[in-house]
Design a protein around this motif. Structure first.
Motif, PDB file in Angstrom:
ATOM      1  N   GLY A  15     -11.130  67.351  30.985  1.00  0.00           N
ATOM      2  CA  GLY A  15     -10.472  66.226  30.819  1.00  0.00           C
ATOM      3  C   GLY A  15     -10.061  65.955  32.376  1.00  0.00           C
ATOM      4  N   ALA A  16     -10.371  66.563  33.204  1.00  0.00           N
ATOM      5  CA  ALA A  16      -9.586  66.612  34.634  1.00  0.00           C
ATOM      6  C   ALA A  16      -9.955  65.111  35.309  1.00  0.00           C
ATOM      7  N   SER A  17      -9.170  64.624  36.229  1.00  0.00           N
ATOM      8  CA  SER A  17      -9.459  63.400  36.907  1.00  0.00           C
ATOM      9  C   SER A  17     -10.032  63.775  38.314  1.00  0.00           C
ATOM     10  N   TYR A  18     -11.213  63.119  38.765  1.00  0.00           N
ATOM     11  CA  TYR A  18     -11.430  63.418  40.182  1.00  0.00           C
ATOM     12  C   TYR A  18     -12.298  62.348  40.403  1.00  0.00           C
ATOM     13  N   ASP A  19     -12.483  62.346  41.807  1.00  0.00           N
ATOM     14  CA  ASP A  19     -13.641  61.344  42.473  1.00  0.00           C
ATOM     15  C   ASP A  19     -14.449  62.212  43.273  1.00  0.00           C
ATOM     16  N   THR A  20     -15.691  61.619  43.600  1.00  0.00           N
ATOM     17  CA  THR A  20     -16.773  62.273  44.230  1.00  0.00           C
ATOM     18  C   THR A  20     -17.087  61.712  45.645  1.00  0.00           C
ATOM     19  N   GLN A  21     -17.734  62.440  46.106  1.00  0.00           N
ATOM     20  CA  GLN A  21     -18.055  62.148  47.738  1.00  0.00           C
ATOM     21  C   GLN A  21     -19.392  62.760  47.976  1.00  0.00           C
ATOM     22  N   MET A  51      -5.243  63.847  43.236  1.00  0.00           N
ATOM     23  CA  MET A  51      -6.636  63.541  42.804  1.00  0.00           C
ATOM     24  C   MET A  51      -7.525  64.503  43.212  1.00  0.00           C
ATOM     25  N   LEU A  52      -8.554  65.521  42.649  1.00  0.00           N
ATOM     26  CA  LEU A  52      -9.380  66.206  43.277  1.00  0.00           C
ATOM     27  C   LEU A  52     -10.599  65.679  43.538  1.00  0.00           C
ATOM     28  N   THR A  53     -11.330  65.926  44.834  1.00  0.00           N
ATOM     29  CA  THR A  53     -12.447  65.042  45.170  1.00  0.00           C
ATOM     30  C   THR A  53     -13.590  66.303  45.040  1.00  0.00           C
ATOM     31  N   LEU A  54     -14.887  65.967  44.477  1.00  0.00           N
ATOM     32  CA  LEU A  54     -15.745  66.800  44.396  1.00  0.00           C
ATOM     33  C   LEU A  54     -17.079  66.287  45.272  1.00  0.00           C
ATOM     34  N   PHE A  55     -17.462  67.005  46.168  1.00  0.00           N
ATOM     35  CA  PHE A  55     -18.609  66.715  46.918  1.00  0.00           C
ATOM     36  C   PHE A  55     -19.841  67.201  46.249  1.00  0.00           C
ATOM     37  N   GLU A  56     -20.858  66.249  46.435  1.00  0.00           N
ATOM     38  CA  GLU A  56     -22.122  66.505  45.736  1.00  0.00           C
ATOM     39  C   GLU A  56     -23.192  66.112  46.435  1.00  0.00           C
ATOM     40  N   ASN A 116     -26.662  57.086  44.380  1.00  0.00           N
ATOM     41  CA  ASN A 116     -26.085  57.410  42.845  1.00  0.00           C
ATOM     42  C   ASN A 116     -27.120  58.628  42.142  1.00  0.00           C
ATOM     43  N   VAL A 117     -28.093  58.895  42.917  1.00  0.00           N
ATOM     44  CA  VAL A 117     -28.742  60.059  42.288  1.00  0.00           C
ATOM     45  C   VAL A 117     -28.380  61.462  42.679  1.00  0.00           C
ATOM     46  N   ARG A 118     -27.533  61.813  41.818  1.00  0.00           N
ATOM     47  CA  ARG A 118     -26.935  63.180  42.186  1.00  0.00           C
ATOM     48  C   ARG A 118     -27.675  64.192  41.508  1.00  0.00           C
ATOM     49  N   PHE A 119     -28.387  65.353  42.028  1.00  0.00           N
ATOM     50  CA  PHE A 119     -29.029  66.028  41.498  1.00  0.00           C
ATOM     51  C   PHE A 119     -28.768  67.812  41.704  1.00  0.00           C
ATOM     52  N   SER A 120     -27.828  68.049  42.102  1.00  0.00           N
ATOM     53  CA  SER A 120     -27.506  69.573  42.342  1.00  0.00           C
ATOM     54  C   SER A 120     -27.400  70.174  40.923  1.00  0.00           C
ATOM     55  N   PRO A 121     -27.891  71.171  40.629  1.00  0.00           N
ATOM     56  CA  PRO A 121     -27.710  71.929  39.362  1.00  0.00           C
ATOM     57  C   PRO A 121     -26.361  72.487  39.459  1.00  0.00           C
ATOM     58  N   PHE A 122     -26.056  73.108  40.620  1.00  0.00           N
ATOM     59  CA  PHE A 122     -24.751  73.843  40.647  1.00  0.00           C
ATOM     60  C   PHE A 122     -23.560  72.907  40.603  1.00  0.00           C
ATOM     61  N   VAL A 123     -23.588  71.737  41.305  1.00  0.00           N
ATOM     62  CA  VAL A 123     -22.692  70.659  41.251  1.00  0.00           C
ATOM     63  C   VAL A 123     -22.437  70.230  39.752  1.00  0.00           C
ATOM     64  N   TRP A 124     -23.651  70.001  39.058  1.00  0.00           N
ATOM     65  CA  TRP A 124     -23.739  69.456  37.796  1.00  0.00           C
ATOM     66  C   TRP A 124     -22.670  70.499  36.705  1.00  0.00           C
ATOM     67  N   ARG A 125     -23.088  71.613  37.086  1.00  0.00           N
ATOM     68  CA  ARG A 125     -22.267  72.726  36.147  1.00  0.00           C
ATOM     69  C   ARG A 125     -20.622  72.397  36.291  1.00  0.00           C
ATOM     70  N   ILE A 126     -20.362  72.083  37.615  1.00  0.00           N
ATOM     71  CA  ILE A 126     -18.997  71.865  37.895  1.00  0.00           C
ATOM     72  C   ILE A 126     -18.587  70.719  37.220  1.00  0.00           C
ATOM     73  N   LYS A 127     -19.370  69.498  37.381  1.00  0.00           N
ATOM     74  CA  LYS A 127     -18.941  68.267  36.794  1.00  0.00           C
ATOM     75  C   LYS A 127     -18.665  68.319  35.231  1.00  0.00           C
ATOM     76  N   LEU A 128     -19.514  69.097  34.637  1.00  0.00           N
ATOM     77  CA  LEU A 128     -19.316  69.198  33.205  1.00  0.00           C
ATOM     78  C   LEU A 128     -18.344  70.286  32.791  1.00  0.00           C
ATOM     79  N   MET A 129     -17.849  70.936  33.734  1.00  0.00           N
ATOM     80  CA  MET A 129     -16.642  71.771  33.412  1.00  0.00           C
ATOM     81  C   MET A 129     -15.276  70.819  33.660  1.00  0.00           C
ATOM     82  N   LEU A 130     -15.458  70.094  34.640  1.00  0.00           N
ATOM     83  CA  LEU A 130     -14.436  69.176  34.860  1.00  0.00           C
ATOM     84  C   LEU A 130     -13.967  68.212  33.710  1.00  0.00           C
ATOM     85  N   GLU A 131     -15.207  67.653  33.081  1.00  0.00           N
ATOM     86  CA  GLU A 131     -15.396  66.745  31.947  1.00  0.00           C
ATOM     87  C   GLU A 131     -14.571  67.499  30.807  1.00  0.00           C
ATOM     88  N   HIS A 132     -15.216  68.697  30.709  1.00  0.00           N
ATOM     89  CA  HIS A 132     -14.799  69.650  29.604  1.00  0.00           C
ATOM     90  C   HIS A 132     -13.223  69.556  29.674  1.00  0.00           C
TER      91      HIS A 132
END
Length: 229
Positions: free
Chosen positions: A31-37, A1-6, A13-29
């Protein structure tokens, strides 16, 4: 499992980094499984075992990968299905695209929403944020930038021209389906969406229509994100 730090605000629950959001959307694209910290501006202890301090950071096993463009290329290699880049040339050109979005979208949006970012933080992080970010505001305080943001948005409209010209004839910046360029722009626009009621692209119909299509992706993933406002 990947972990994405944001990065998060006072509300975890409010996660606002524009650069992290780029990566989150790419991971969704992908279909990768990941958790966040989460980390904050003043508490990055979660990254203590790495040499990295600026998010986004991905942990894969015992390895840490940082910097959004590096991570994007890494994601595309690790998950080759549904590519973000159409071949080696597009992968090489991604640096130019990434730099263009950072300079022409992210940087000029910052003064427009800096007061909202500040308000989304707790007191300790507000103090750190003011000390580090206010010197970038050309002699203005964080609060003073709010008074001039309508004028700033009018000037910002010129930066949107290259994006609007593509979206006039295409559903996405990448053609018929989203890819790297779309996630760079959408990640950038998630920044104001999460922290502010002020919309830097409110005067751009092509971008607003495209943004709605991006909000619809992945079962409304971006649309469902908790907001500070």
């Amino acid at each position: 499992m990947l972990t994405l730090f944001e990065l998060c605000g006072a509300d975890r629950n409010v996660r606002f980094s524009p650069f992290v959001w780029r990566i989150k959307l790419m991971l969704e694209h992908k279909g990768a499984s990941y958790d966040t910290q989460t980390v904050t501006f003043t508490d990055k202890s979660a990254l203590a075992s790495s040499t990295l301090q600026a998010v986004p950071v991905i942990k894969d096993g015992n390895s840490f990968i940082g910097e959004s463009l590096v991570i994007a290329r890494w994601i595309d290699q690790k998950f080759p299905e549904n590519p973000l880049f159409e071949g080696p040339a597009a992968r090489a050109q991604a640096g130019l695209l990434n730099n263009w979005f950072d300079r022409n979208i992210v940087a000029p949006m910052f003064p427009m929403i800096v007061s909202d970012i500040f308000e989304a933080l707790d007191a300790e992080n507000q103090q750190s944020f003011r000390a580090s970010r206010e010197p970038r505001l050309g002699g203005k305080t964080i609060e003073e930038t709010r008074d001039s943001r309508d004028k700033a948005r009018d000037a910002f409209r010129a930066n949107l021209g290259p994006v609007e010209s593509i979206l006039t004839d295409h559903k996405f910046l990448s053609g018929d389906a989203p890819a790297f360029a779309d996630y760079c722009l959408m990640g950038s626009l998630m920044w104001p969406h999460i922290v502010s009621v002020f919309d830097p692209v409110a005067t751009s119909e092509p971008i607003i229509e495209w943004r709605e299509r991006m909000f619809d992706l992945f079962d409304g993933f971006a649309r469902k994100a908790p907001r500070a406002v």
